[in-house]
Design a protein around this motif. Structure first.
Motif, short mmCIF file in Angstrom:
data_model
loop_
_atom_site.label_atom_id
_atom_site.label_comp_id
_atom_site.label_asym_id
_atom_site.label_seq_id
_atom_site.Cartn_x
_atom_site.Cartn_y
_atom_site.Cartn_z
N ASP A 34 40.56 40.47 41.65
CA ASP A 34 39.75 39.83 40.62
C ASP A 34 39.79 40.61 39.32
OD1 ASP A 34 39.03 37.82 42.37
OD2 ASP A 34 37.13 38.76 42.94
N ASP A 35 39.66 41.93 39.41
CA ASP A 35 39.67 42.77 38.21
C ASP A 35 41.02 42.71 37.51
OD1 ASP A 35 37.08 43.48 38.80
OD2 ASP A 35 37.59 45.43 39.68
N ALA A 38 41.60 39.38 35.78
CA ALA A 38 40.83 39.29 34.54
C ALA A 38 41.53 40.04 33.42
CB ALA A 38 39.43 39.84 34.77
N ARG A 39 42.09 41.21 33.75
CA ARG A 39 42.82 41.99 32.74
C ARG A 39 44.11 41.30 32.33
NH1 ARG A 39 43.26 47.55 35.74
NH2 ARG A 39 44.83 47.90 34.11
N THR A 41 44.73 38.07 32.36
CA THR A 41 44.37 36.92 31.53
C THR A 41 44.00 37.35 30.12
OG1 THR A 41 43.56 35.74 33.48
CG2 THR A 41 42.84 34.94 31.33
N ALA A 42 43.32 38.51 30.02
CA ALA A 42 42.85 38.98 28.72
C ALA A 42 43.96 39.58 27.88
CB ALA A 42 41.73 40.00 28.92
N ARG A 56 48.22 35.25 41.19
CA ARG A 56 47.11 35.54 42.11
C ARG A 56 47.54 35.31 43.56
NH1 ARG A 56 41.58 35.95 42.80
NH2 ARG A 56 41.18 36.05 40.57
#
Length: 212
Positions: A34-35, A38-39, A41-42, A56
């Motif tokens: 998950d972490d 998120a990174r 995507t950012a 994923r």
């Protein structure tokens, strides 16, 4: 003179190599995934080119083992605009702007090119696929783990470097693989044998000096 300390140093050197080359942390944990997603995507500039769901799914299937990424690349045959200066330069020179950043970062995380080959002929067997776009290179890159791949993809420092890749390579595709037959020796084998040979020759030399 006791020369057996040479083997202790050899074992220590090989141990340090394995500490770097092998993934000792095991498979990715759900929270890690998950972490990292998120990174990615950012910070990942490829967001419009790669499907995050595919990334994923690959991370969720992590078994903690090494894998090899197969890359087919077509380098532009004409000059392309340098992403920094706008100056027209040979595509291979522009692509160096990416590889100069990517390869050292890959190496720091236990990865390296396993095979890099230049295409020297057209398709021989081909059906059910698009026409040959005139691929230029084939790369087979070793990754220590899926975690290492995700960390590299999520690294914001690669944001500018990807611009060089996109400018120089109008077409590419890649997918992860695991060798079924591998005739080329792994560094875990040939480096271990090299260290053992150096240790044996060093011990023989020390024994000869002691005899004299």
């Amino acid at each position: 003179m006791d020369s057996f300390w040479v083997w202790g140093m050899a074992l220590a050197a090989y141990g340090l190599f394995l500490a770097w080359y092998v993934n000792w942390r095991g498979p990715l944990k759900p929270q890690e995934i998950d972490d990292l997603m998120a990174r990615i995507t950012a910070h990942n500039p490829d967001a419009g080119r790669n499907d995050p769901a595919v990334v994923r799914h690959f991370l969720e299937g992590d078994d903690g083992r090494e894998f090899f990424m197969l890359n087919l690349v077509r380098v532009a045959s004409t000059d392309v605009a340098d992403p920094l200066t706008g100056q027209m330069r040979p595509a291979r020179a522009v692509m160096d702007g990416y590889t100069r950043m990517f390869l050292p970062a890959l190496f720091r995380r236990g990865g390296h090119p396993a095979i890099a080959a230049r295409k020297i002929g057209p398709y021989f067997d081909a059906w059910g696929v698009e026409p040959d776009p005139e691929w230029t290179l084939v790369g087979y890159m070793r990754y220590r783990s899926r975690r290492d791949l995700a960390i590299l993809v999520a690294d914001p420092r690669f944001g500018g470097a990807h611009d060089f890749k996109f400018a120089a390579m109008p077409q590419t595709f890649s997918f992860p693989t695991r060798p079924v037959i591998m005739a080329l020796a792994s560094p875990k084998l040939w480096l271990g044998l090299t260290i053992a040979l150096i240790a044996a020759l060093t011990q023989i030399a020390l024994l000869l000096v002691a005899v004299d």
